[in-house]
Design an enzyme around this catalytic site. Structure first.
Site, PDB file in Angstrom:
ATOM      1  N   THR A   1      34.269  -0.388 -17.537  1.00  0.00           N
ATOM      2  CA  THR A   1      35.069   0.345 -18.514  1.00  0.00           C
ATOM      3  C   THR A   1      36.548   0.255 -18.156  1.00  0.00           C
ATOM      4  OG1 THR A   1      33.240   1.894 -18.743  1.00  0.00           O
ATOM      5  CG2 THR A   1      35.350   2.580 -19.664  1.00  0.00           C
TER       6      THR A   1
ATOM      7  N   ARG B   1      21.829   0.402 -27.314  1.00  0.00           N
ATOM      8  CA  ARG B   1      22.352   1.654 -26.748  1.00  0.00           C
ATOM      9  C   ARG B   1      23.822   1.876 -27.156  1.00  0.00           C
ATOM     10  NH1 ARG B   1      26.093   2.348 -22.093  1.00  0.00           N
ATOM     11  NH2 ARG B   1      25.788   4.406 -21.234  1.00  0.00           N
ATOM     12  N   ILE B   2      24.076   3.009 -27.726  1.00  0.00           N
ATOM     13  CA  ILE B   2      25.452   3.475 -27.904  1.00  0.00           C
ATOM     14  C   ILE B   2      25.555   4.705 -27.039  1.00  0.00           C
ATOM     15  CG2 ILE B   2      27.116   4.485 -29.493  1.00  0.00           C
ATOM     16  CD1 ILE B   2      25.797   2.867 -31.730  1.00  0.00           C
ATOM     17  N   GLY B   3      26.500   4.761 -26.168  1.00  0.00           N
ATOM     18  CA  GLY B   3      26.495   5.943 -25.321  1.00  0.00           C
ATOM     19  C   GLY B   3      27.421   5.869 -24.145  1.00  0.00           C
TER      20      GLY B   3
ATOM     21  N   THR C   1      35.737   7.412 -17.492  1.00  0.00           N
ATOM     22  CA  THR C   1      34.921   6.263 -17.099  1.00  0.00           C
ATOM     23  C   THR C   1      33.814   6.739 -16.169  1.00  0.00           C
ATOM     24  OG1 THR C   1      34.922   4.133 -15.939  1.00  0.00           O
ATOM     25  CG2 THR C   1      36.533   5.749 -15.216  1.00  0.00           C
ATOM     26  N   GLY C   2      32.725   5.993 -16.173  1.00  0.00           N
ATOM     27  CA  GLY C   2      31.599   6.386 -15.329  1.00  0.00           C
ATOM     28  C   GLY C   2      30.292   6.248 -16.088  1.00  0.00           C
ATOM     29  N   LYS C   3      29.418   7.243 -15.925  1.00  0.00           N
ATOM     30  CA  LYS C   3      28.120   7.206 -16.593  1.00  0.00           C
ATOM     31  C   LYS C   3      28.253   7.839 -17.975  1.00  0.00           C
ATOM     32  CE  LYS C   3      23.246   8.170 -15.913  1.00  0.00           C
ATOM     33  NZ  LYS C   3      22.234   8.860 -15.094  1.00  0.00           N
ATOM     34  N   GLY C   4      28.153   7.019 -18.991  1.00  0.00           N
ATOM     35  CA  GLY C   4      28.412   7.475 -20.352  1.00  0.00           C
ATOM     36  C   GLY C   4      27.566   8.650 -20.776  1.00  0.00           C
TER      37      GLY C   4
END
Lengths: 132, 185
Positions: free
Chosen positions: A1, A29-31, A51-54
């Site tokens: 990201t 996947r959207i997320g 940023t990171g785990k959506g």
């Protein structure tokens, strides 16, 4: 990201985030973080890119929460961003944010985040790991 | 009050033992992109133009996880996402599921400025991109050998990987199998 936030000398704010997502994510996947209010948000108080785990960032409405804490609770940019990132699951979240007053902050609860910032008064910072 | 800018190239479990040959190019790219943004602000470009400009530059850099260098789905394909927002007006645009658009962030801005909507995805977003004449490329442009290897490692471990999380061999096995830094989201 990747992401960027900016404010000009008149307090105009903007944010942008872009990503390829997770390695081995499911097709369709959207997320991730480029979702309005989740990982990307700007209003007249601040601009935020996360940023990171959506999935964690969406559940926490991370970017919008920073703005809401400033608007409704009167927190500073730094305190609002710190509160939101510390409240997110460990290892999932980093963000960059600027305020209309020209403040900047880059908290994270992951091991690292490639990040950099600069302000008109000459301050510049480039960092990778937490605690730098 | 003065201008300010910040940018990121992704977060995750970046090992402090990361080899210099992997970390240095990213750090150099971050510095380069910061300077582009600073110069644009000094030139009195609008913050909206500045964030799009900087993110386009980051998207074009193969060591980051957007645009060229985008990570792979379980089918070995790319599906890119981007979002942009203006603070004064709260106007915003977002796109998801892109496979051929070179700079997703610019398409997100077009969604914001040229449609009554804020979010387009998959076939509709691709069709909108063609209609707007944005630069489109074969999906192979976005796929790097490093990300093919990351997908292979992730599949072997049966897991997804966030930005820069180190690849691991087995579920529950925290020992990195390479000196690399597998990307996650």
């Amino acid at each position: 990201t990747v992401g960027c936030v900016a404010v000009d000398g008149h307090g105009n704010l903007a944010t942008a985030t872009s990503t390829g997502g997770f390695v081995n994510k499911m097709v369709g996947r959207i997320g991730d973080t480029p979702i309005v209010g989740a990982g990307t948000y700007a209003n007249k108080f601040c601009a935020v890119s996360a940023t990171g785990k959506g999935e964690a960032i969406i559940r926490g409405t991370i970017a919008r929460d920073v703005a809401a804490l400033m608007e409704y609770k009167g927190l500073s940019l730094k305190d609002a961003a710190k509160y939101v990132v510390e409240g997110a699951p460990s290892g999932t979240t980093g963000l960059i944010a600027v305020s209309a007053k020209g403040e900047v902050t880059m908290p994270l609860n992951t091991t690292g985040m490639y990040r950099a910032c600069a302000t008109e008064d000459g301050y510049t910072e480039v960092a990778i790991w937490a605690g730098e | 009050m003065g201008w300010a800018i910040a940018l990121h190239g992704g977060a995750g479990n970046i090992p402090r033992s990361l080899p210099l040959e992997r970390g240095k190019p990213r750090e150099a790219a971050i510095r380069h992109c910061l300077q582009i943004g600073v110069d644009a602000l000094k030139a009195h470009q609008s913050p909206l133009d500045v964030v799009e400009l900087v993110v386009r530059e980051l998207e074009n850099h193969p060591n980051f996880n957007a645009g060229r260098g985008s990570v792979l789905t379980s089918h070995g394909t790319v599906e890119m996402e981007a979002c942009i927002m203006d603070g004064n007006t709260k106007r915003c645009g977002a796109v998801s599921g892109l496979t051929t658009v070179k700079n997703a962030i610019s398409l997100a801005r077009l969604v914001m400025e040229k449609t009554p909507h804020i979010y387009l995805a998959f076939d509709g977003a691709e069709a909108f991109a063609r209609e707007q004449g944005v630069e489109m490329l074969d999906p192979t442009h976005f796929i790097t050998p490093e990300n093919i290897e990351r997908l292979k490692q992730a599949k072997e471990a049966n897991r997804v990987q966030l930005d820069y999380t180190q690849p691991i061999k087995n579920v529950g096995d925290e020992i990195p199998v390479s000196e690399g830094d597998g990307q996650i989201g």
